[in-house]
Design an enzyme around this catalytic site. Structure first.
Site, mmCIF file in Angstrom:
data_model
loop_
_atom_site.group_PDB
_atom_site.id
_atom_site.type_symbol
_atom_site.label_atom_id
_atom_site.label_comp_id
_atom_site.label_asym_id
_atom_site.label_seq_id
_atom_site.Cartn_x
_atom_site.Cartn_y
_atom_site.Cartn_z
ATOM 1 N N HIS A 1 38.953 8.404 71.621
ATOM 2 C CA HIS A 1 38.414 8.950 72.800
ATOM 3 C C HIS A 1 37.727 10.469 72.450
ATOM 4 C CE1 HIS A 1 34.458 8.894 75.263
ATOM 5 N NE2 HIS A 1 34.921 7.547 75.106
ATOM 6 N N GLY B 1 35.811 27.131 89.193
ATOM 7 C CA GLY B 1 37.024 27.506 88.274
ATOM 8 C C GLY B 1 36.743 28.106 87.286
ATOM 9 N N PRO C 1 46.344 23.015 82.587
ATOM 10 C CA PRO C 1 48.240 23.181 81.571
ATOM 11 C C PRO C 1 47.541 21.973 81.411
ATOM 12 C CG PRO C 1 48.984 24.016 83.712
ATOM 13 C CD PRO C 1 47.099 24.284 83.918
ATOM 14 N N ALA D 1 46.221 19.424 82.663
ATOM 15 C CA ALA D 1 44.930 18.100 83.288
ATOM 16 C C ALA D 1 43.803 18.385 83.106
ATOM 17 C CB ALA D 1 44.727 18.017 85.028
ATOM 18 N N GLY D 2 43.753 19.977 81.887
ATOM 19 C CA GLY D 2 42.508 20.342 81.105
ATOM 20 C C GLY D 2 41.289 20.446 82.450
#
Lengths: 294, 294
Positions: free
Chosen positions: B84, B158, B164, B166-167
């Protein structure tokens, strides 16, 4: 939502004096334990009113007793006239199981309420449908034949004489009933009568279906007027499809249908799942049902 | 039932480690104010889980923030593989209005949650659908294209660099979605694809309908797999009838249908009223609805 709910659909022999019906409603609402009055209908031709209320078993039993008491105080059958058959001031009082309740629970409430009505109010009581004490009393019509002249027709509790002004009270327990009419695009009432005869239980049609053919003179239509007394055994959509099929066989289309009173959500869920050909339907797929459980 | 209810259908990039999903669920349930977890699904092929929870707006917002926090702590996208597409540990988090809530309420909750996610967790946020800050961000697929290489694709809150491990997190507001599949009595997937193309909004079909034709190899059937993004505008029964009609035009019958996930009761009530040709239907005729109001 409470863990156990009972409905009471109480019929009173007063459909003209709004103050009397309002007094009965107030009596119901005054019962301890949280009773909600869902519907209150008056019919002046029938000189009759129907109050539908719901709550936990004890609260509904208390509300019913207060309602009957108020009806006995305020309604005098000796001064009463109307086209509907009636036997008492508080005429017919069925208890109906909703969520978390069984028909047996309602039989117990009906019997207990009947004892109280005789003991406290001096009004004799007949028990009908699931609360009947003998098979020949199951049908409401058979209880209406009662009277003190013939001991075989004596009340189940109290009597044998009826209360002078309030008559008797017919108390029972039954499953929830769906009143459903299908209007036909024809002014020929005979078509509606033929269809009614074809589908109703009493003429060998579908079980738990009562049906009559009626004229809807103001709309120039004929109507198949039905009561479904156990929609889980004979579903609403099965009955609708049967009427539609019988009408088509007579070259008549459906004009539309009407739900009278209230309908349990399960009857609609089952109809939707049927027509949508849903393979995996179960009540827990409905968001609001899932919420109520959580 | 509470006076205002919001649903959150949160998607996480973890479908294999049950302990991680359980920790996210616990975080949701720990939110103050009463949140109910209605469904929790894990898919190991997709390596993805979806947790559906419901409650008053503040409680659901708090639950979502805790869930995202736990996902950021426990899921490392650098170690993640699955079929996915995904962009974050807490990948997609839409808020959905239920009873007594509006889409605008959900936009406000989405925006506020997005600000918190960046401020507290250092994870940049994209806003999609009704919460999008520009029209080109409304589609989820467009947000997934985001990244820090191209400033036009920068997060709404943000960044521009992604977290890095957790995207990013895609947060939005949308109406309730019905996932509904119709299975066709044919093993020719092209029939399902043709019908999907005919009915879906993107090819000029019905608004608020997404559709794909898929093979159901194990059953030897073809499936029209659909998302209805606004069932009040394009009702479930209208879509079902369209698929049935298009299938019949191709000489194919319906094998059945499936509801995926949860369905709002109104979609079923509307379908039942449509097929039963009910002239007087309104939600208040349903006993349970009347009870909830009383």
């Amino acid at each position: 939502m409470a863990s156990s709910l009972i409905e009471c659909v109480a019929n009173f022999s007063e459909g003209r004096e709004a103050a009397v019906v309002a007094a009965i409603e107030r009596a119901i609402r005054s019962a301890a334990g949280g009773v909600s009055v869902l519907r209150s209908e008056m019919d002046s031709d029938h000189n009759r009113s129907v109050i539908t209320f719901v709550g936990p078993p004890d609260a509904v039993a208390a509300g019913a007793l207060r309602a009957i008491e108020t009806a006995v105080e305020r309604i005098d059958l000796r001064k009463h006239a109307g086209v509907h058959p009636r036997m008492g001031a508080a005429d017919v009082v069925p208890f109906v199981p909703l969520e978390g309740a069984t028909l047996d629970d309602c039989v117990a409430i009906a019997r207990q309420t009947g004892e109280e009505v005789w003991k406290r109010l001096g009004v004799p009581v007949y028990f009908y449908e699931a609360a009947a004490k003998s098979p020949d009393r199951r049908l409401l019509e058979n209880c209406r034949r009662g009277g003190f002249e013939d001991p075989r027709l004596a009340p189940d509790v109290g009597g044998p004489a009826l209360h002078p002004s309030a008559g008797a009270c017919i108390i029972g327990a039954r499953k929830i009933l769906i009143a459903f009419n299908v209007n036909l695009k024809t002014d020929d009432v005979q078509v509606a009568r033929d269809i009614a005869r074809k589908i109703r239980a009493s003429s060998g049609g579908m079980p738990f279906v009562k049906a009559l053919g009626l004229p809807l003179a103001d709309r120039g239509l004929a109507q198949v007027s039905m009561n479904l007394t156990d929609f889980e055994q004979t579903p609403l959509h099965v009955v609708f499809d049967a009427v539609k099929r019988e009408a088509a066989a007579r070259g008549v289309e459906i004009a539309g249908s009407e739900i009278i009173g209230l309908i349990p959500k399960k009857a609609l869920e089952d109809a939707a799942a049927h027509y949508l050909q849903c393979e995996n339907f179960e009540s827990g797929l409905v968001l609001e049902n899932r919420l109520a459980e959580s």
